[in-house]
Motif scaffolding. Structure first.
Motif, PDB file in Angstrom:
ATOM      1  N   VAL A   1       0.839  -1.190   0.000  1.00 16.55           N
ATOM      2  CA  VAL A   1       0.000   0.000   0.000  1.00 16.55           C
ATOM      3  C   VAL A   1       0.878   1.246   0.000  1.00 16.55           C
ATOM      4  O   VAL A   1       1.924   1.281   0.646  1.00 16.55           O
ATOM      5  CB  VAL A   1      -0.958   0.033   1.216  1.00 16.55           C
ATOM      6  N   VAL A   2       0.439   2.243  -0.738  1.00 13.15           N
ATOM      7  CA  VAL A   2       1.091   3.545  -0.706  1.00 13.15           C
ATOM      8  C   VAL A   2       0.054   4.554  -0.212  1.00 13.15           C
ATOM      9  O   VAL A   2      -1.079   4.588  -0.694  1.00 13.15           O
ATOM     10  CB  VAL A   2       1.683   3.955  -2.084  1.00 13.15           C
ATOM     11  N   TYR A   3       0.440   5.301   0.824  1.00 10.97           N
ATOM     12  CA  TYR A   3      -0.408   6.359   1.366  1.00 10.97           C
ATOM     13  C   TYR A   3       0.072   7.681   0.794  1.00 10.97           C
ATOM     14  O   TYR A   3       1.265   7.965   0.797  1.00 10.97           O
ATOM     15  CB  TYR A   3      -0.321   6.402   2.895  1.00 10.97           C
ATOM     16  N   GLN A   4      -0.876   8.478   0.343  1.00  7.81           N
ATOM     17  CA  GLN A   4      -0.563   9.788  -0.223  1.00  7.81           C
ATOM     18  C   GLN A   4      -0.919  10.864   0.797  1.00  7.81           C
ATOM     19  O   GLN A   4      -2.019  10.874   1.345  1.00  7.81           O
ATOM     20  CB  GLN A   4      -1.382  10.001  -1.501  1.00  7.81           C
ATOM     21  N   LEU A   5       0.028  11.763   1.049  1.00  7.75           N
ATOM     22  CA  LEU A   5      -0.219  12.895   1.945  1.00  7.75           C
ATOM     23  C   LEU A   5       0.182  14.177   1.222  1.00  7.75           C
ATOM     24  O   LEU A   5       1.354  14.366   0.900  1.00  7.75           O
ATOM     25  CB  LEU A   5       0.574  12.747   3.251  1.00  7.75           C
TER      26      LEU A   5
ATOM     27  N   ALA B 273       4.448  -0.953   3.246  1.00  9.26           N
ATOM     28  CA  ALA B 273       3.793   0.347   3.124  1.00  9.26           C
ATOM     29  C   ALA B 273       4.792   1.443   2.779  1.00  9.26           C
ATOM     30  O   ALA B 273       5.962   1.388   3.166  1.00  9.26           O
ATOM     31  CB  ALA B 273       3.077   0.699   4.424  1.00  9.26           C
ATOM     32  N   GLU B 274       4.295   2.423   2.053  1.00 10.26           N
ATOM     33  CA  GLU B 274       5.085   3.609   1.695  1.00 10.26           C
ATOM     34  C   GLU B 274       4.220   4.839   1.923  1.00 10.26           C
ATOM     35  O   GLU B 274       3.041   4.845   1.591  1.00 10.26           O
ATOM     36  CB  GLU B 274       5.515   3.547   0.225  1.00 10.26           C
ATOM     37  N   LEU B 275       4.820   5.855   2.498  1.00  9.36           N
ATOM     38  CA  LEU B 275       4.169   7.157   2.651  1.00  9.36           C
ATOM     39  C   LEU B 275       4.797   8.101   1.638  1.00  9.36           C
ATOM     40  O   LEU B 275       5.990   8.402   1.728  1.00  9.36           O
ATOM     41  CB  LEU B 275       4.351   7.694   4.076  1.00  9.36           C
ATOM     42  N   VAL B 276       3.999   8.531   0.675  1.00  9.72           N
ATOM     43  CA  VAL B 276       4.473   9.478  -0.339  1.00  9.72           C
ATOM     44  C   VAL B 276       3.921  10.855   0.016  1.00  9.72           C
ATOM     45  O   VAL B 276       2.708  11.049   0.120  1.00  9.72           O
ATOM     46  CB  VAL B 276       4.019   9.071  -1.755  1.00  9.72           C
ATOM     47  N   VAL B 277       4.836  11.794   0.216  1.00 10.78           N
ATOM     48  CA  VAL B 277       4.491  13.140   0.653  1.00 10.78           C
ATOM     49  C   VAL B 277       4.807  14.130  -0.467  1.00 10.78           C
ATOM     50  O   VAL B 277       5.896  14.097  -1.050  1.00 10.78           O
ATOM     51  CB  VAL B 277       5.288  13.484   1.935  1.00 10.78           C
TER      52      VAL B 277
ATOM     53  N   ASN C 162       3.585  12.369  -7.502  1.00 13.91           N
ATOM     54  CA  ASN C 162       2.573  11.787  -8.387  1.00 13.91           C
ATOM     55  C   ASN C 162       3.147  10.652  -9.211  1.00 13.91           C
ATOM     56  O   ASN C 162       2.497   9.624  -9.397  1.00 13.91           O
ATOM     57  CB  ASN C 162       1.970  12.858  -9.300  1.00 13.91           C
ATOM     58  N   GLY C 163       4.359  10.831  -9.691  1.00 13.67           N
ATOM     59  CA  GLY C 163       5.010   9.766 -10.460  1.00 13.67           C
ATOM     60  C   GLY C 163       5.179   8.507  -9.630  1.00 13.67           C
ATOM     61  O   GLY C 163       4.950   7.388 -10.110  1.00 13.67           O
TER      62      GLY C 163
ATOM     63  N   GLN D 257       1.021   2.191  -8.238  1.00 13.88           N
ATOM     64  CA  GLN D 257      -0.304   1.661  -8.560  1.00 13.88           C
ATOM     65  C   GLN D 257      -0.217   0.657  -9.709  1.00 13.88           C
ATOM     66  O   GLN D 257      -0.823  -0.406  -9.659  1.00 13.88           O
ATOM     67  CB  GLN D 257      -1.280   2.780  -8.906  1.00 13.88           C
ATOM     68  N   GLN D 258       0.580   0.970 -10.718  1.00 14.75           N
ATOM     69  CA  GLN D 258       0.742   0.058 -11.842  1.00 14.75           C
ATOM     70  C   GLN D 258       1.481  -1.215 -11.433  1.00 14.75           C
ATOM     71  O   GLN D 258       1.342  -2.259 -12.082  1.00 14.75           O
ATOM     72  CB  GLN D 258       1.470   0.748 -13.003  1.00 14.75           C
TER      73      GLN D 258
END
Length: 153
Positions: free
Chosen positions: A43-47, A77-81, A137-138, A144-145
């Motif tokens: 899962v990647v969480y977007q903040l 898990a990854e947090l993308v900020v 965004n990249g 996701q892909q």
């Protein structure tokens, strides 16, 4: 011919009513959530918000997912900020212990370099234990892909 058509119609009506009768009403006491039958989950969480409530909720959501007994030991898990979310990684803000706790559980902490450039923020202003990606965004698009779930609290 008319008798055959009526007989066919009656048969279809009977079959559909039996199928309908087999669908029991939903019973909350019988539902226990999804079964985690896969070996691993990603899962990647977007903040992208600097709102304190949003930041705290996002960090708590990640911790809750990591502690879910169905996912425990199975979740990467990854947090993308990016954007305003950069506030979570700033040394001047009060999130260091929560972010370190996530990292200690294996969460990837990734900051968007576009955000730093656009907002004129130096990497020195951020915690020295985070990672960087060219574009938030990249990173989300690529993950996701690759089959990662995307969560944007």
């Amino acid at each position: 011919m008319k008798k055959i058509a009526c007989l066919l119609f009656a048969t279809l009506l009977l079959l559909s009513s039996r199928a309908w009768a087999q669908n029991k009403p939903f019973s909350p006491s019988e539902f226990h959530g999804a079964t985690a039958d896969k070996k691993s989950y990603k899962v990647v969480y977007q903040l992208n918000s600097d709102d304190d409530k949003t930041i705290k909720a996002t960090l708590k959501n990640i911790m809750n997912a990591l502690e879910d007994p169905r996912l425990k030991g199975k979740l990467k898990a990854e947090l993308v900020v990016h954007g305003g979310g950069v506030a979570v990684f700033k040394k001047t803000n009060p999130y260091e212990s929560q972010v370190k706790a996530l990292q200690a559980k294996g969460v990837i902490l990734a900051e968007c370099e576009n955000t730093l450039r656009e907002r004129n923020i130096s990497k020195d202003e951020l915690f020295d234990f985070i990672s960087f990606v060219p574009s938030g965004n990249g990173e989300i698009i690529i993950r996701q892909q690759q089959g990662w779930a995307v969560v944007h609290p």
